[in-house]
Design a protein around this motif. Sequence first.
Motif, PDB file in Angstrom:
ATOM      1  N   SER A  72      44.084 -13.392  26.030  1.00 25.65           N
ATOM      2  CA  SER A  72      43.139 -13.564  24.932  1.00 25.65           C
ATOM      3  C   SER A  72      43.742 -14.392  23.806  1.00 25.65           C
ATOM      4  O   SER A  72      43.049 -14.735  22.854  1.00 25.65           O
ATOM      5  CB  SER A  72      42.713 -12.198  24.401  1.00 25.65           C
ATOM      6  OG  SER A  72      43.861 -11.455  24.025  1.00 25.65           O
ATOM      7  N   THR A  74      46.876 -13.519  22.274  1.00 30.96           N
ATOM      8  CA  THR A  74      47.755 -12.717  21.438  1.00 30.96           C
ATOM      9  C   THR A  74      49.168 -12.742  22.012  1.00 30.96           C
ATOM     10  O   THR A  74      49.410 -12.304  23.129  1.00 30.96           O
ATOM     11  CB  THR A  74      47.241 -11.272  21.315  1.00 30.96           C
ATOM     12  OG1 THR A  74      47.064 -10.736  22.626  1.00 30.96           O
ATOM     13  CG2 THR A  74      45.896 -11.251  20.614  1.00 30.96           C
ATOM     14  N   ALA A  92      45.394  -8.366  18.520  1.00 30.77           N
ATOM     15  CA  ALA A  92      45.463  -9.448  17.540  1.00 30.77           C
ATOM     16  C   ALA A  92      46.130  -8.960  16.254  1.00 30.77           C
ATOM     17  O   ALA A  92      46.939  -9.665  15.654  1.00 30.77           O
ATOM     18  CB  ALA A  92      44.072  -9.985  17.246  1.00 30.77           C
ATOM     19  N   VAL A  98      48.454 -15.578  17.063  1.00 27.66           N
ATOM     20  CA  VAL A  98      47.223 -15.528  17.849  1.00 27.66           C
ATOM     21  C   VAL A  98      46.756 -16.967  18.029  1.00 27.66           C
ATOM     22  O   VAL A  98      46.617 -17.698  17.051  1.00 27.66           O
ATOM     23  CB  VAL A  98      46.140 -14.706  17.123  1.00 27.66           C
ATOM     24  CG1 VAL A  98      44.867 -14.629  17.971  1.00 27.66           C
ATOM     25  CG2 VAL A  98      46.640 -13.308  16.801  1.00 27.66           C
TER      26      VAL A  98
ATOM     27  N   PHE B  26      35.647 -15.025  23.514  1.00 26.05           N
ATOM     28  CA  PHE B  26      36.605 -14.569  24.512  1.00 26.05           C
ATOM     29  C   PHE B  26      37.022 -13.149  24.152  1.00 26.05           C
ATOM     30  O   PHE B  26      37.960 -12.948  23.386  1.00 26.05           O
ATOM     31  CB  PHE B  26      37.803 -15.520  24.556  1.00 26.05           C
ATOM     32  CG  PHE B  26      38.626 -15.421  25.808  1.00 26.05           C
ATOM     33  CD1 PHE B  26      38.247 -16.101  26.951  1.00 26.05           C
ATOM     34  CD2 PHE B  26      39.770 -14.648  25.843  1.00 26.05           C
ATOM     35  CE1 PHE B  26      39.004 -16.024  28.110  1.00 26.05           C
ATOM     36  CE2 PHE B  26      40.530 -14.563  27.008  1.00 26.05           C
ATOM     37  CZ  PHE B  26      40.148 -15.251  28.127  1.00 26.05           C
ATOM     38  N   THR B  27      36.276 -12.191  24.669  1.00 28.90           N
ATOM     39  CA  THR B  27      36.502 -10.753  24.467  1.00 28.90           C
ATOM     40  C   THR B  27      36.352 -10.325  22.998  1.00 28.90           C
ATOM     41  O   THR B  27      36.602  -9.189  22.658  1.00 28.90           O
ATOM     42  CB  THR B  27      37.895 -10.294  24.942  1.00 28.90           C
ATOM     43  OG1 THR B  27      38.895 -10.835  24.050  1.00 28.90           O
ATOM     44  CG2 THR B  27      38.202 -10.774  26.336  1.00 28.90           C
ATOM     45  N   GLY B 177      40.824 -13.519  13.761  1.00 29.67           N
ATOM     46  CA  GLY B 177      41.107 -12.651  14.911  1.00 29.67           C
ATOM     47  C   GLY B 177      41.244 -13.561  16.129  1.00 29.67           C
ATOM     48  O   GLY B 177      41.622 -14.725  15.985  1.00 29.67           O
ATOM     49  N   ILE B 178      40.948 -13.049  17.297  1.00 30.56           N
ATOM     50  CA  ILE B 178      41.081 -13.861  18.525  1.00 30.56           C
ATOM     51  C   ILE B 178      40.079 -15.019  18.473  1.00 30.56           C
ATOM     52  O   ILE B 178      38.874 -14.793  18.442  1.00 30.56           O
ATOM     53  CB  ILE B 178      40.859 -12.959  19.756  1.00 30.56           C
ATOM     54  CG1 ILE B 178      42.017 -11.955  19.869  1.00 30.56           C
ATOM     55  CG2 ILE B 178      40.725 -13.787  21.029  1.00 30.56           C
ATOM     56  CD1 ILE B 178      41.782 -10.841  20.857  1.00 30.56           C
ATOM     57  N   PRO B 179      40.560 -16.280  18.433  1.00 28.81           N
ATOM     58  CA  PRO B 179      39.639 -17.402  18.236  1.00 28.81           C
ATOM     59  C   PRO B 179      38.969 -17.913  19.500  1.00 28.81           C
ATOM     60  O   PRO B 179      37.992 -18.664  19.414  1.00 28.81           O
ATOM     61  CB  PRO B 179      40.549 -18.488  17.643  1.00 28.81           C
ATOM     62  CG  PRO B 179      41.895 -18.194  18.216  1.00 28.81           C
ATOM     63  CD  PRO B 179      41.972 -16.709  18.427  1.00 28.81           C
ATOM     64  N   GLY B 180      39.502 -17.541  20.675  1.00 33.41           N
ATOM     65  CA  GLY B 180      38.872 -17.928  21.929  1.00 33.41           C
ATOM     66  C   GLY B 180      38.715 -19.424  22.067  1.00 33.41           C
ATOM     67  O   GLY B 180      39.641 -20.194  21.786  1.00 33.41           O
ATOM     68  N   TYR B 231      33.037  -7.092  19.006  1.00 33.88           N
ATOM     69  CA  TYR B 231      33.354  -6.793  17.623  1.00 33.88           C
ATOM     70  C   TYR B 231      33.675  -8.054  16.840  1.00 33.88           C
ATOM     71  O   TYR B 231      33.875  -9.122  17.398  1.00 33.88           O
ATOM     72  CB  TYR B 231      34.523  -5.807  17.546  1.00 33.88           C
ATOM     73  CG  TYR B 231      35.862  -6.407  17.934  1.00 33.88           C
ATOM     74  CD1 TYR B 231      36.141  -6.732  19.257  1.00 33.88           C
ATOM     75  CD2 TYR B 231      36.838  -6.661  16.977  1.00 33.88           C
ATOM     76  CE1 TYR B 231      37.357  -7.289  19.613  1.00 33.88           C
ATOM     77  CE2 TYR B 231      38.069  -7.219  17.327  1.00 33.88           C
ATOM     78  CZ  TYR B 231      38.322  -7.530  18.650  1.00 33.88           C
ATOM     79  OH  TYR B 231      39.523  -8.090  19.009  1.00 33.88           O
TER      80      TYR B 231
END
Lengths: 251, 270
Positions: A72, A74, A92, A98, B26-27, B177-180, B231
């Motif tokens: 993902s 991380t 994250a 990240v 992505f998740t 957060g997770i940028p995908g 989320y």
Amino acid sequence: MTGRADGGLAASGPLAGGVAEAEYTNGELQTIVAARSLAGKRSCFIGVGRPSTAALLARMVHNPKLVLVYESGTIGAKPYHVPLSIGDGELAETADLVVSVPEMFNYWIGPGQVQVAFLGAAQIDPQANLNSTVIGEYEHPRTRLPGAGGAPEIATGCEEVVVIAPHSKRTFVQELDFRTTRGDRTTLVITDLGVLRPVDGELTLTTLHPGVSVEQVRENTGWDLKAVASVAVSPAPTSEELAALRELVSR
Amino acid sequence: MAQLVSLSEAIAETVHDGDSVALEGFTHLIPFAAGHEVLRQGRRDLELIRMTPDILYDQMIGVGAARRLVFSYGGNPGVGSLHRFRDAIEHGWPRPIEVEEHSHAGMANRYVAGASRLPFMVMRGYTGTDLAAHTNVRPITCPFSGEELMAVPALNPDVAIVHAQEADRDGNVQLWGIPGVQKEALLAASRTVVTVERTVERIEQRPGGVVIPGWVIDFVAESPGGSLPSYAAGITQRDNNFYREWDVISRDREQFQAWMEAHVLGGVTA
């Protein structure tokens, strides 16, 4: 992961120094053996399920500096809980950095910045090639599996690939229905019965878990599995390993 | 310059029957509310594009909105199968679906090519697997070294839809957060929609924040909680229980249809 590896197979093994035998499942031992394989390693790429549990256990018991990398994006994640998905927020929040998905594959995985990869699969063949695409014909599959995900490039980018799979004839097959991922870099296959390593290009039984026989492993393998001349036995879980694992999964 | 509109207006303006549509995430930041609006508006024959079709695409496939799926991993992460996705491929229910699949690295590079407005990207991959023969990639020789590499074609969806934490009144957007692969998807597409948790007076860039200027976005729509049960980092929590419950809800065709009617379609004939 399938439930089989956790299924009831209560085993027991002698602990070093004549300590009383501890009860554990072969699934627990599989996770513990996988965690041990990360001692002394720099970084590990992991998916969800048992590989994630094993990698967190490795950080607790064997290798607190181990860098965990999830696809993902991380890198250096330090989750307290075993994540359900590779995108759980905790990954994250605790990561050193990240990155986007293109960066993850183009800068980190492809060029080999991550040392070890833990992978699973629905099928594995004697050369450690993996199938996670279909069971049956591609155009008309009996079972449609999730597909490649990151596995193909992870398996050719990381230096060492460790496959974690339940030991059964359904999984260990002579011929894959579909070759999703190449097995060239696989160094270890850790199952709930023992450990296989490539010897002259073919996966060979090198280690048995306590209480498991060579015959039993062969009966659960879909090809004529060879074994090395003197098969080793996995040390039974130490009380420290078992306690840490159980505490981890209870969080 | 992005127009700030309602979600239904944003979708009505951008998504038409037959379009190729990428709802990325992505998740994390999965644009559930926007996807549900596409279904409520009754869109059909879509080419759905996404690296990780999870529950949202399971729902869209299950109601028969997709004729084609372009993807790299179709699973319920950490839980197991996507039952509607499997039923469509294995049994053609509720309609047959064509698939084009890649690895994650292949899909990510297809978006990068699309965002770069280049015809393809070059990577090491696919060689020695059965994927190459079943998807759209071609070997290419490096003009400098002679190395055999793989070319993956650009992905330029008609529409890209993503979810972010916030936008300002000019439609500038920030996600963290997770940028995908959301930035790439937006820059690769012809038409774009971003749903956001909230509108703020001014974007203040956060560490690790991805800012996308309003002048590359067509529509921004406020949609608080719009990525649940996924989320939005720092604002909503991933509903892991729902991901587990979905395994049960989606196993049975009738139960799935009843759930969609009650929770998504809300009496609209789709």
